[in-house]
Each structure stands twice: as C-alpha cells, then as structure tokens.
Write an enzyme that holds these catalytic residues in place. Structure first.
Site, PDB file in Angstrom:
ATOM      1  N   GLU A  40       0.808  -1.222   0.000  1.00  0.00           N
ATOM      2  CA  GLU A  40       0.000   0.000   0.000  1.00  0.00           C
ATOM      3  C   GLU A  40       0.845   1.278   0.000  1.00  0.00           C
ATOM      4  O   GLU A  40       0.759   2.089   0.920  1.00  0.00           O
ATOM      5  CB  GLU A  40      -0.937  -0.003   1.217  1.00  0.00           C
ATOM      6  CG  GLU A  40      -1.903  -1.173   1.207  1.00  0.00           C
ATOM      7  CD  GLU A  40      -2.767  -1.245   2.459  1.00  0.00           C
ATOM      8  OE1 GLU A  40      -3.937  -1.635   2.327  1.00  0.00           O
ATOM      9  OE2 GLU A  40      -2.271  -0.929   3.568  1.00  0.00           O
ATOM     10  N   ASP A  92      -8.665  -9.301  12.265  1.00  0.00           N
ATOM     11  CA  ASP A  92      -9.343  -8.042  12.604  1.00  0.00           C
ATOM     12  C   ASP A  92     -10.744  -8.040  11.990  1.00  0.00           C
ATOM     13  O   ASP A  92     -11.623  -7.312  12.456  1.00  0.00           O
ATOM     14  CB  ASP A  92      -8.542  -6.819  12.136  1.00  0.00           C
ATOM     15  CG  ASP A  92      -7.968  -6.958  10.733  1.00  0.00           C
ATOM     16  OD1 ASP A  92      -7.519  -8.071  10.388  1.00  0.00           O
ATOM     17  OD2 ASP A  92      -7.981  -5.967   9.979  1.00  0.00           O
ATOM     18  N   TRP A 107      -1.265 -11.582   0.802  1.00  0.00           N
ATOM     19  CA  TRP A 107      -2.359 -11.066   1.637  1.00  0.00           C
ATOM     20  C   TRP A 107      -3.592 -10.650   0.854  1.00  0.00           C
ATOM     21  O   TRP A 107      -4.693 -10.681   1.365  1.00  0.00           O
ATOM     22  CB  TRP A 107      -1.873  -9.907   2.524  1.00  0.00           C
ATOM     23  CG  TRP A 107      -1.671  -8.579   1.839  1.00  0.00           C
ATOM     24  CD1 TRP A 107      -0.568  -8.179   1.161  1.00  0.00           C
ATOM     25  CD2 TRP A 107      -2.592  -7.477   1.797  1.00  0.00           C
ATOM     26  NE1 TRP A 107      -0.739  -6.901   0.693  1.00  0.00           N
ATOM     27  CE2 TRP A 107      -1.978  -6.439   1.066  1.00  0.00           C
ATOM     28  CE3 TRP A 107      -3.875  -7.261   2.314  1.00  0.00           C
ATOM     29  CZ2 TRP A 107      -2.593  -5.207   0.834  1.00  0.00           C
ATOM     30  CZ3 TRP A 107      -4.499  -6.032   2.080  1.00  0.00           C
ATOM     31  CH2 TRP A 107      -3.850  -5.023   1.344  1.00  0.00           C
TER      32      TRP A 107
HETATM   33  C1  ACM Z   1      -1.821  -5.308   4.497  1.00  0.00           C
HETATM   34  O1  ACM Z   1      -2.848  -5.790   4.973  1.00  0.00           O
HETATM   35  N1  ACM Z   1      -1.754  -4.045   4.157  1.00  0.00           N
HETATM   36  C2  ACM Z   1      -0.629  -6.118   4.322  1.00  0.00           C
END
Ligand code: ACM
Length: 550
Positions: A324, A417, A390
């Site tokens: 990101e 989460d 991921w």
């Molecule tokens: C991530 O969840 N940004 C690795």
C-alpha cells in the site's frame, strides 16, 4: 478421548479409561532436552506444585512415576522435523522429539492431557496428584511456518503482552510471531543511531475511536516502544518456546511516523514534511518515503541494528513491508521524477521495485532473506525473496510458480481483525464475516498450484491489524477462539479423502474453552460478545457479502 487442539496425526487411548497417576513425579531429561525440561519445571511445576527433580543414579524411584524426555532424531526420517511421540503407561511417561522443537510440542500435548488445571500459574488445589490417560500420541506438523502477525504499531502492545502472546502461540503449536513494528501511527523499536524514531515517532496525541467513518476521537495520548533490551528479551523468550520472531519495518509506504521524526525522509519538494505529526487516523496514507540515496542509507542503519537484535538463527527472514504505497507524491515530485530517469526504471512502480530490490540485495549480502507483502511482486522480484500473500491467493500463486517461497495469509480468510459474526453486537466491526468455522475451513495450498509450486508454500499466518483494538483484551477477542482453528489448519494434516470435520473440532473446543479460561484469554464466546466486549455506537468498517478474489 482427550480433546486435543490441534488434532494430532495419530492418538490412541486405553478404552478402559486407564490412567497414570502422577504424584510428585521425577523428570529424567536426556541429552539435548534441557530446554523442555526447564519449561516443564517452570510451567507444570507452577501449576501442580511439583518440583520435578531428576532421578538420582543408583536410587530407586520410590514408586514415583518418571517422566522421561529424549531426543530421537530418527523420528524425523518418517515424520519430519518437529515431530514427536508421547507414550503413557500406568507406570511411566515417555516424551520423544525428533528435535528439541518436537520434544517441546510433546510437552505441550502432555500439558493438554493433564487437563485445563495444568495451565494455571499456581495450584488451585492442595492435592498434588494428577491423572494422565494411558495411551499414545504420534504427531508432526503439516507446515514449517505457522504464524501470527501482530500489528503493534497502530496500538502498542507492551512487552509483557507480547511475552504472553508467545506463550499462547506455543500452546497452540504455532512457531512464528511476525511483529509489524512500524507504521504511519507509530514506530515501536528503539534504533540507537536515530533516537527521534521513538522519541517522536512512538507517540501520538490522540486516535480515532472506531474506523474511518467514526466521528469519535479518543483524546488520550497513545504510544510506547520496545527498547533494544526488551527486544532481546522477547527474542530469547520466544526461542525458548521454539517461536521465531520475524521483525517488519514497513517501507516505502506506511512511514509517516518515521517522517514525523525525521522530515528529510519524506518528499520535501511536494509536502511540508516538517509539519507532519505521527498520524492519528486510519487508512492508507500518501506520506511515503522519498526515493533518495540518503533515505536508503538511513534505513540501512535501521536494518543494521535490527540484524543485531534478530540473529539469523532466530529469523533468517526480515520483513520489509512494501504494501500500500500510494504513488501521488512521487508523481508530483521533480526529485522523484529525476530519480526515475537516472535509474532508468519503469515509472513510479519501478521506483518502488528499485527500493525493495535494494534491500533484497543488501539483506542477501548479510546472509538474510527478504520477505514482503505481495505488492513486492510488482515490477519484478529478486530471486531469493519470499512473499506474504495477503490480497488473496493470487500473489502467492504467482510467486510460488515463479519459484519464490510463500506464506499464505489471504485477507479474505485469515485477517483476524475482520468481524467474526454478522450481528449488531460485534465491537467496531471490520471487513467480512469470518466465523470460527470459516477459519477452520481455510486451506493454505490452493488446488491450482502445481506440486512443485505447492512445495513453495512454507505455511500460513493469521494477521491482526489493531486500528480498532485499543488494548490486549480487544486483541484477545479478535484472535480467540479463531486462532485455535487456524492452529489446526497449519498443524494438522488434511484428512484423506475428505474435508475437515468441523463438528469434531467444535466438540474438542469444549475442552479448549476451559484451557483459554484458565489462561485468562478474553475470547469471543460462542454466543457472542459479553456486554463489556461490545462497543455500542462505535462505527467500524464492515463489508457486506462474500469477499472477492478468493
Ligand atoms: C496489508 O494488509 N496491508 C498487508
């Protein structure tokens, strides 16, 4: 039938319910078993009041049961690394490991067989007798990488909490703790040559209370960091429990805390980085590192200290993040554009790839291996680098087919989460609904992989991002009981043929909830959150339907 979690490969117990009665047993620790002997004296000794002395040569054992520990390397030939066997007769107990890790897992199984009370820190009864079922266990893990990632950057988990999580991982036969140590909202590890990283970067004046749509603020300042001595303690404590700690320093995105501490790390020709503070909000942040030689030198200094703290035997892998990283500032920055021309790379994506490749080479020269989030595949990945997949399985599949090692952690399946039920009572609900059963049914090796590529899947890890977990109790709620299901996914072999038997797992969870109770874990009850586990009126960021890209 004892209710073991994770399910062992083979277990048989006497149908007549025969038992070995232990009353102040002796502990006969063979060569190479000192670590597990120490753990048993400390943990089981505390729970039972037993001293677990060694038998004295030439002395009869006085009718006391002997727990014998031994290494049997030939076990590895059939069952692989970390395998063990455990045998209980009416007279004695034998724990054998293919290696010290296998023996340690035999000891964890022994503790489960002794019942929930064996997980206490002091005896709750004056009676020192305990019963073990007569029987035999032969066991080995499916994967070598069985991990949990804790985000200690968004909300800091003090050192004691990390040590506690290491014990909880070990109790579930998990062996990797990935610590996400830096992000926009905080820098959590002391770096002596750059003291402002923690003097400034470890603290923020306030935090959003809830996720992005929430209008609420928690005005209590938040922060904390691990000193280098704390880190050495964490690493040593983990090693004694056969847990490897993988440190992550996230570059070149997720870096606002570092830029707040050292404004020259940012894109100074497009933003007034001197005015930036450690971020108090959640989401993806545009303030990324500048692609300069000076920034590389700065982070080489950070990684040099990191390598000292995490020796290669503890973690050959060093995680550099890489996820990101918005490219707006690099597009707007004359300096970054000049750099693209100088380096001859393919635009801003090429710049990101250049950044990651630099550290891949730098780490390889020092005998380490780089691991990063699957964005590091974009622009080409250096040989030897490994990928944490991921954004679904796709990155992991591409990486494995290209010959890279992969850790599967797709957000659609094992982001803890994400909320665990769809009801209105889930605290600050995030993401998709992922129940205990969903996690239990997670399969780390996608069927599309060739056998060659499948062997590149080192294992899997569950990830816990803590934007809406303000303390350990909230982390416990999100992690448990789902980590027990995850442990079985990565430890226990798939049944052949057929699917995992969730009803059987759920029945065994009956005993496991008692263990979690005794361990003081603030898990989600099968019926939903207890009143104090709710956060009424605090908005999360729930997503509806089934997750895409599975
Ligand atoms: C991530 O969840 N940004 C690795």
């Amino acid at each position: 039938m004892p209710e073991l979690i994770p399910q062992p490969r083979y277990a048989r117990f006497a149908p007549d319910g025969g038992a070995c009665v232990l009353d102040d047993p002796l502990l006969d620790a063979g060569p190479g078993t000192e670590g597990t002997a120490r753990w048993l004296r400390r943990e089981l000794g505390a729970a039972t009041g037993w001293d677990l002395p060694a038998p004295e040569a030439g002395h009869a054992d006085g009718g006391r049961v002997v727990i014998r520990l031994a290494l049997r390397p030939e076990l590895a030939r059939g069952a692989g690394a970390e395998s063990y066997e455990l045998r209980v007769t009416r007279e004695r107990v034998l724990l054998e490991g293919a290696d010290p890790a296998g023996l340690f897992y035999a000891a964890q199984t022994l503790r489960q067989l002794l019942g929930p009370e064996a997980h206490r820190r002091a005896p709750a009864t004056p009676d020192r007798r305990r019963r073990l079922p007569v029987g035999e266990v032969r066991d080995a893990p499916r994967f070598g990488w069985r991990g949990l990632m804790l985000d200690v950057a968004r909300h800091f988990m003090p050192k004691d909490g990390v040590l506690r999580y290491i014990d909880l991982l070990a109790a579930h036969k998990l062996n990797v703790l990935h610590l996400h140590l830096t992000d926009d909202q905080g820098w959590r590890i002391e770096i002596k040559r750059h003291p402002r990283l923690t003097e400034v970067g470890a603290w923020r004046p306030r935090s959003r209370w809830g996720h992005r749509a929430s209008p609420l603020w928690n005005e209590t300042p938040h922060g904390g960091f691990y000193t280098q001595e704390d880190v050495r303690e964490i690493v040593a404590y983990a090693a004694e429990r056969h847990v490897r700690v993988v440190p992550e320093i996230d570059v070149p995105g997720h870096s606002q805390a570092a830029i707040a501490a050292y404004p020259e790390l940012g894109n100074t020709d497009v933003v007034d980085t001197a005015a930036l503070q450690v971020w108090d909000d959640w989401g993806i942040n545009e303030n990324v590192l500048a692609p300069t030689e000076a920034v590389l030198r700065f982070y080489e200094g950070v990684f040099e200290e990191l390598l000292e703290l995490f020796p290669a035997e503890v973690s050959p892998f060093v995680h550099v993040g890489g996820d990101e990283c918005p490219k707006e500032q690099w597009r707007a920055s004359a300096l970054a554009q000049e750099r693209i021309r100088e380096l001859g790379v393919d635009g801003e994506d090429g710049l990101q790839s250049w950044f990651i490749r630099h550290f891949d080479g730098w780490l390889a020269e020092r005998g380490r291996r780089l691991i990063g989030w699957d964005e590091i595949l974009e622009g080409g990945l250096a040989p030897g680098a490994a990928v944490s997949s991921w954004r679904g399985y796709a990155g992991g599949i591409a990486a494995a087919e290209a010959g890279h090692d992969v850790v599967m952690c797709p957000e659609q399946h094992v982001y803890l989460d994400h909320r665990q039920a769809g009801g209105p009572d889930e605290p600050m609900p995030i993401g998709y609904v992922r129940t205990l059963e969903d996690v239990y049914r997670f399969e780390p090796v996608p069927p599309k992989l060739s056998p060659e590529a499948a062997s590149r899947v080192l294992g899997a890890q569950a990830n816990v991002w803590t934007e809406v977990m303000e303390n350990q109790s909230r982390v416990d709620y999100q992690v448990f009981p789902r980590l027990a299901a995850f442990a079985e996914v990565v430890w226990s072999r798939l049944p052949e043929p057929g699917e995992r038997d969730y009803a059987d797992f759920e029945a065994r969870m009956g005993a496991h909830y008692r263990r979690l109770d005794v361990l003081g874990v603030d898990y989600r009850r099968p019926g939903g959150p207890l009143p104090w586990q709710r956060r009424p009126g605090v908005l999360g960021r729930p997503m509806e339907g089934e997750p895409p890209n599975v």
